[in-house]
Design a protein around this motif. Structure first.
Motif, PDB file in Angstrom:
ATOM      1  N   PRO A  62      48.399  49.131  35.376  1.00  0.00           N
ATOM      2  CA  PRO A  62      47.814  49.801  36.533  1.00  0.00           C
ATOM      3  C   PRO A  62      46.527  49.125  36.939  1.00  0.00           C
ATOM      4  O   PRO A  62      45.871  48.474  36.134  1.00  0.00           O
ATOM      5  CB  PRO A  62      47.546  51.230  36.018  1.00  0.00           C
ATOM      6  CG  PRO A  62      47.429  51.063  34.553  1.00  0.00           C
ATOM      7  CD  PRO A  62      48.332  49.933  34.173  1.00  0.00           C
ATOM      8  N   PRO A  63      46.127  49.262  38.204  1.00  0.00           N
ATOM      9  CA  PRO A  63      44.874  48.669  38.644  1.00  0.00           C
ATOM     10  C   PRO A  63      43.714  49.200  37.816  1.00  0.00           C
ATOM     11  O   PRO A  63      43.531  50.402  37.691  1.00  0.00           O
ATOM     12  CB  PRO A  63      44.761  49.109  40.117  1.00  0.00           C
ATOM     13  CG  PRO A  63      46.177  49.381  40.513  1.00  0.00           C
ATOM     14  CD  PRO A  63      46.862  49.904  39.291  1.00  0.00           C
TER      15      PRO A  63
ATOM     16  N   THR B  35      34.959  48.679  46.732  1.00  0.00           N
ATOM     17  CA  THR B  35      36.045  48.637  45.760  1.00  0.00           C
ATOM     18  C   THR B  35      36.551  47.219  45.527  1.00  0.00           C
ATOM     19  O   THR B  35      36.808  46.818  44.387  1.00  0.00           O
ATOM     20  CB  THR B  35      37.197  49.532  46.239  1.00  0.00           C
ATOM     21  OG1 THR B  35      36.733  50.876  46.360  1.00  0.00           O
ATOM     22  CG2 THR B  35      38.362  49.495  45.265  1.00  0.00           C
ATOM     23  N   ALA B  36      36.707  46.435  46.584  1.00  0.00           N
ATOM     24  CA  ALA B  36      37.232  45.077  46.440  1.00  0.00           C
ATOM     25  C   ALA B  36      36.307  44.215  45.596  1.00  0.00           C
ATOM     26  O   ALA B  36      36.762  43.443  44.744  1.00  0.00           O
ATOM     27  CB  ALA B  36      37.450  44.448  47.814  1.00  0.00           C
ATOM     28  N   SER B  37      35.001  44.323  45.808  1.00  0.00           N
ATOM     29  CA  SER B  37      34.054  43.539  45.025  1.00  0.00           C
ATOM     30  C   SER B  37      34.086  43.940  43.565  1.00  0.00           C
ATOM     31  O   SER B  37      34.065  43.088  42.666  1.00  0.00           O
ATOM     32  CB  SER B  37      32.634  43.696  45.577  1.00  0.00           C
ATOM     33  OG  SER B  37      32.387  42.790  46.629  1.00  0.00           O
ATOM     34  N   PHE B  38      34.124  45.243  43.302  1.00  0.00           N
ATOM     35  CA  PHE B  38      34.144  45.679  41.907  1.00  0.00           C
ATOM     36  C   PHE B  38      35.418  45.220  41.216  1.00  0.00           C
ATOM     37  O   PHE B  38      35.391  44.765  40.065  1.00  0.00           O
ATOM     38  CB  PHE B  38      34.025  47.200  41.829  1.00  0.00           C
ATOM     39  CG  PHE B  38      34.021  47.711  40.413  1.00  0.00           C
ATOM     40  CD1 PHE B  38      32.871  47.653  39.650  1.00  0.00           C
ATOM     41  CD2 PHE B  38      35.171  48.220  39.844  1.00  0.00           C
ATOM     42  CE1 PHE B  38      32.865  48.101  38.344  1.00  0.00           C
ATOM     43  CE2 PHE B  38      35.179  48.669  38.544  1.00  0.00           C
ATOM     44  CZ  PHE B  38      34.023  48.622  37.783  1.00  0.00           C
ATOM     45  N   ALA B  39      36.555  45.327  41.911  1.00  0.00           N
ATOM     46  CA  ALA B  39      37.817  44.875  41.327  1.00  0.00           C
ATOM     47  C   ALA B  39      37.769  43.377  41.039  1.00  0.00           C
ATOM     48  O   ALA B  39      38.269  42.914  40.007  1.00  0.00           O
ATOM     49  CB  ALA B  39      38.979  45.199  42.267  1.00  0.00           C
ATOM     50  N   ALA B  40      37.169  42.605  41.941  1.00  0.00           N
ATOM     51  CA  ALA B  40      37.050  41.161  41.734  1.00  0.00           C
ATOM     52  C   ALA B  40      36.150  40.848  40.549  1.00  0.00           C
ATOM     53  O   ALA B  40      36.451  39.965  39.741  1.00  0.00           O
ATOM     54  CB  ALA B  40      36.518  40.494  43.000  1.00  0.00           C
ATOM     55  N   ALA B  41      35.039  41.574  40.434  1.00  0.00           N
ATOM     56  CA  ALA B  41      34.117  41.339  39.316  1.00  0.00           C
ATOM     57  C   ALA B  41      34.799  41.607  37.980  1.00  0.00           C
ATOM     58  O   ALA B  41      34.666  40.825  37.030  1.00  0.00           O
ATOM     59  CB  ALA B  41      32.878  42.223  39.472  1.00  0.00           C
ATOM     60  N   ARG B  42      35.541  42.695  37.905  1.00  0.00           N
ATOM     61  CA  ARG B  42      36.265  43.011  36.671  1.00  0.00           C
ATOM     62  C   ARG B  42      37.300  41.938  36.362  1.00  0.00           C
ATOM     63  O   ARG B  42      37.490  41.535  35.210  1.00  0.00           O
ATOM     64  CB  ARG B  42      36.947  44.379  36.798  1.00  0.00           C
ATOM     65  CG  ARG B  42      36.027  45.577  36.666  1.00  0.00           C
ATOM     66  CD  ARG B  42      35.669  45.843  35.221  1.00  0.00           C
ATOM     67  NE  ARG B  42      36.847  46.163  34.442  1.00  0.00           N
ATOM     68  CZ  ARG B  42      37.335  47.400  34.285  1.00  0.00           C
ATOM     69  NH1 ARG B  42      36.740  48.405  34.882  1.00  0.00           N
ATOM     70  NH2 ARG B  42      38.408  47.607  33.547  1.00  0.00           N
TER      71      ARG B  42
ATOM     72  N   ASP C  14      44.120  51.162  47.757  1.00  0.00           N
ATOM     73  CA  ASP C  14      44.969  50.363  46.880  1.00  0.00           C
ATOM     74  C   ASP C  14      44.927  48.889  47.264  1.00  0.00           C
ATOM     75  O   ASP C  14      44.918  48.009  46.401  1.00  0.00           O
ATOM     76  CB  ASP C  14      46.405  50.881  46.919  1.00  0.00           C
ATOM     77  CG  ASP C  14      47.334  50.082  46.026  1.00  0.00           C
ATOM     78  OD1 ASP C  14      47.106  50.066  44.801  1.00  0.00           O
ATOM     79  OD2 ASP C  14      48.280  49.466  46.542  1.00  0.00           O
ATOM     80  N   HIS C  15      44.887  48.617  48.563  1.00  0.00           N
ATOM     81  CA  HIS C  15      44.795  47.223  49.011  1.00  0.00           C
ATOM     82  C   HIS C  15      43.478  46.602  48.570  1.00  0.00           C
ATOM     83  O   HIS C  15      43.441  45.433  48.159  1.00  0.00           O
ATOM     84  CB  HIS C  15      44.924  47.156  50.531  1.00  0.00           C
ATOM     85  CG  HIS C  15      44.600  45.805  51.097  1.00  0.00           C
ATOM     86  ND1 HIS C  15      45.402  44.704  50.914  1.00  0.00           N
ATOM     87  CD2 HIS C  15      43.529  45.374  51.829  1.00  0.00           C
ATOM     88  CE1 HIS C  15      44.867  43.659  51.519  1.00  0.00           C
ATOM     89  NE2 HIS C  15      43.734  44.035  52.072  1.00  0.00           N
ATOM     90  N   ALA C  16      42.396  47.358  48.652  1.00  0.00           N
ATOM     91  CA  ALA C  16      41.099  46.837  48.200  1.00  0.00           C
ATOM     92  C   ALA C  16      41.138  46.519  46.710  1.00  0.00           C
ATOM     93  O   ALA C  16      40.611  45.497  46.269  1.00  0.00           O
ATOM     94  CB  ALA C  16      39.997  47.848  48.508  1.00  0.00           C
ATOM     95  N   VAL C  17      41.785  47.390  45.938  1.00  0.00           N
ATOM     96  CA  VAL C  17      41.887  47.168  44.493  1.00  0.00           C
ATOM     97  C   VAL C  17      42.677  45.894  44.201  1.00  0.00           C
ATOM     98  O   VAL C  17      42.218  45.000  43.479  1.00  0.00           O
ATOM     99  CB  VAL C  17      42.558  48.373  43.806  1.00  0.00           C
ATOM    100  CG1 VAL C  17      42.847  48.061  42.336  1.00  0.00           C
ATOM    101  CG2 VAL C  17      41.693  49.609  43.920  1.00  0.00           C
TER     102      VAL C  17
END
Length: 662
Positions: A154-155, A192-199, A507-510
């Motif tokens: 899962p994301p 959200t997109a930035s945080f997902a990218a950082a992770r 969800d797309h941002a994630v």
């Protein structure tokens, strides 16, 4: 020593000449006596009776004087060096004794390389190593043949591990803060997109140094609860804590991670273990693509190796409101951020009437949320939109009408087919005049009329903006340039199944953020994911959607009788999360098991649409699916769209979702 060397260079030719003369004298002497001596002592050479003795003595005296002078100079030089060395040692010793009593600023001002090296060797604080302690969901690389989004896990970004920690208190970055001059990974935007990218970057490169620059004063947070669960909280201090109860009763924070997860921007450059730092309250105003650097609004420059643009979007407003004057603008909310939620919550408790303009996802969610509050406080809630019913651009007409009735039952006054002509402020009230002559008086307006992608950096960076969908045009790997990626609302990408698109959902941002992060670390994966989105009209009615869901397309709906488990509340109780995209797994879509219960006729136009599946068709191929009060079946819908096949009987396809099981 330099003087001694200079003297020697001058005397060396004389010494060599003296030696030559001596050898010649010896040779002459040997010839005079008829033979060469077997061994000629050096003293005999200098004092022999043959001619040239005075000249030899002169050369020997010169050479001796040169050596004597060089020796004296060398002695004095060594003695002086020893003295200066001892003085330097004494000075350093006295300085080290004074340092502990001086202020930290004095110690920091010393530039010796040894001290700098010692500073870098100090272990980093705990927050820098904390990201590595998380469950690294993204660390397991998927097979190369699989597309990036087809991961079985899962994301990760929406699962904060600290469920009991209070909301982070973050103020804008002070002007005196030392901003890193360089960062390997620069992420523009704090959503959200930035945080997902950082992770994702940290999962693939555990020692990576990531800097997030955001205009907002807050750390990265999820936006969906701002228009959903936060409004249904019983906690009077919810606007301060920003903690909410999901429909299943489980409490969580709106923030992805607490402040302890991140490191201080000042410590990023020297962080031995890397980490994620957030520069809040700062805006990137210029981007130099050739120079690999950006300029902030305070003239600070930051260079980077790789950059992600995840600037999201800004809420649209109606031109009639923008032209109406300052007083009308003061009484209008463009809902997007935490501050918008806080201000609207405060306003709604101190006025008599509020009008929401817009019948889409956001407008309908806010209408239901405020409508429930109106039952307790007597607040008049009005929702107006140009369509015939709620979600009229998305849902087929019969389902849009049913949704409108649902919103009315929540205490909302609906004004459909409403086109705003003008807005004025008169007698401390806002007067909204419609084009058909209707007049609506209210105290406050919420404009929920869509989102405009934030592409302000396109001009300075020389990046292409899509003329049809807006947003930065990117390739299959979400690249705008060789070392620049774009993710989230601001990315206009090419969907291999549905064509070029731009998606504005969580969800797309994630997924796009996570994929961009992977590609920034060298994954080179294409974006083949079909992102989903969801909307809840309170805890009892909700839907999930995927693909192109446009009410102008032909649709086929298959419905069944709903049970107590067919609600958003029950779905969160089963999955354990209110962010339903967290519970998605791709592997469940590989071999769906169809229900053996016979399906009823297609397009059951009943008064009560308990649960069902709506298929959106283009050229007889399913391009979009809405699951109405059907949850945790999105992988099946994703596979249907991905296959892109024609279906002779959509009743049979609907069986894959098991909607007819009690």
């Amino acid at each position: 020593m330099l003087k001694c060397r200079t003297v020697w260079k001058k005397l060396a030719p004389l010494a060599r000449a003296s030696s030559t003369v001596c050898r010649q004298n010896v040779r002459r002497t040997g010839l005079t006596h008829g033979r060469l001596p077997a061994q000629v002592p050096a003293a005999h050479m200098s004092t022999g009776p043959t001619g040239g003795g005075k000249e030899n003595q002169l050369y020997i005296l010169l050479v001796g004087a040169a050596f004597l002078g060089g020796g004296v100079y060398a002695y004095r030089t060594v003695t002086g060096d020893n003295k200066r060395y001892q003085e330097r040692i004494d000075e350093i010793s006295s300085r080290q004794e004074k340092v502990p009593t001086e202020k930290p600023e004095t110690a920091e001002s010393e530039p010796p390389a040894v001290e700098a090296a010692e500073t870098e060797a100090v272990p980093e604080p705990a927050p820098q190593t904390e990201p590595e302690a998380e469950p690294p969901v993204e660390t397991v690389p998927e097979p190369q043949a699989e597309p990036a989004p087809e991961e079985p896990s899962p994301p990760a970004p929406e699962a904060p591990s600290e469920s009991t920690e209070p909301a982070p208190v973050v103020e804008s970055t002070p002007a005196t803060l030392k901003v890193p001059s360089h960062t390997p990974y620069l992420l523009i935007g704090g959503g959200t997109a930035s945080f997902a990218a950082a992770r994702s970057i940290r999962a693939r490169d555990p020692g990576a140094k990531v800097l997030i620059v955001t205009e907002e004063p807050d750390l990265p947070y999820m936006r969906p609860p701002l228009s959903k669960e936060l409004w249904f909280s019983d906690d009077p201090s919810v606007t301060e804590t920003l903690r909410f109860k999901q429909w299943n009763g489980k409490e969580r924070s709106i923030y992805f991670q607490p402040a302890s997860f991140y490191i201080n921007p000042e410590e990023l450059e020297g962080a031995g273990n890397g980490g994620v730092a957030v520069l809040t309250g700062k805006k990137v105003v210029h981007m130099d693509v050739r120079g690999n650097k950006v300029k902030l609004d305070d003239e600070t420059e930051i260079s980077y190796d790789k950059c992600l643009i995840a600037t999201g979007g800004v809420p649209r407003n109606l031109q009639v409101i923008e032209r109406a004057g300052e007083e009308v603008m003061k009484r209008t909310t463009l809902f997007r951020k935490i501050d918008d939620f806080k201000s609207l919550d405060k306003v709604s408790r101190n006025i008599q009437s509020i009008t929401i303009i817009g019948g889409g996802f956001l407008g309908s969610e806010l209408a239901c949320a405020l409508g429930r509050r109106s039952n307790e406080s007597g607040l008049e809630v009005i929702q107006m939109y140009p369509e015939k019913g709620n979600m009229g651009k998305v849902l087929p007409e019969y389902l849009s009408n049913w949704t409108t009735a649902k919103v009315k039952r929540e205490g909302v006054k609906i004004i459909s087919e409403a086109l705003v002509k003008s807005v004025t402020c008169k007698d401390d009230k806002l007067e909204i005049k419609l084009k058909d002559g209707r007049l609506v008086k209210t105290d406050h307006i919420v404009a929920a009329v869509g989102l405009e992608p934030n592409v302000d950096l396109a001009k300075s960076a020389g990046l292409e903006v899509d003329s049809d969908f807006g947003g930065f045009r990117v390739n299959a790997e979400l690249q705008a340039r060789s070392n620049i990626w774009v993710a989230g609302d601001a990315a206009c990408f090419y969907d291999i199944r549905l064509g070029r698109r731009r998606v504005e959902h969580h969800d797309h941002a994630v997924v796009s953020g996570r994929l961009a992060g992977e590609n920034m670390t060298g994954a080179n994966k294409p974006y083949w994911h079909q992102s989903m989105f969801w909307s809840d009209l309170g805890p009892d009615v909700g839907y999930e959607a995927i693909g192109i869901v446009d009410s102008s397309l032909p649709t086929v709906g298959v419905f069944a009788k709903a049970t107590a488990k067919d609600t958003p509340r029950a779905a969160t109780e089963k999955s354990g999360t209110g962010i339903r995209s967290e519970s998605e797994t791709e592997d469940t879509a590989t071999s769906p098991v169809a229900s053996s219960t016979p399906a009823p006729a297609v397009e059951q136009h009943k008064d009560d649409y308990g649960k069902g599946v709506i298929f959106y068709l283009r050229d007889k191929v399913v391009v979009g699916i809405i699951l109405w009060n059907v949850f945790n079946r999105m992988p099946i819908a994703r596979k249907i769209i991905k296959d892109g096949e024609e279906h002779a009987d959509l009743n049979e396809v609907a069986k894959l979702f098991n909607i007819h099981e009690d």
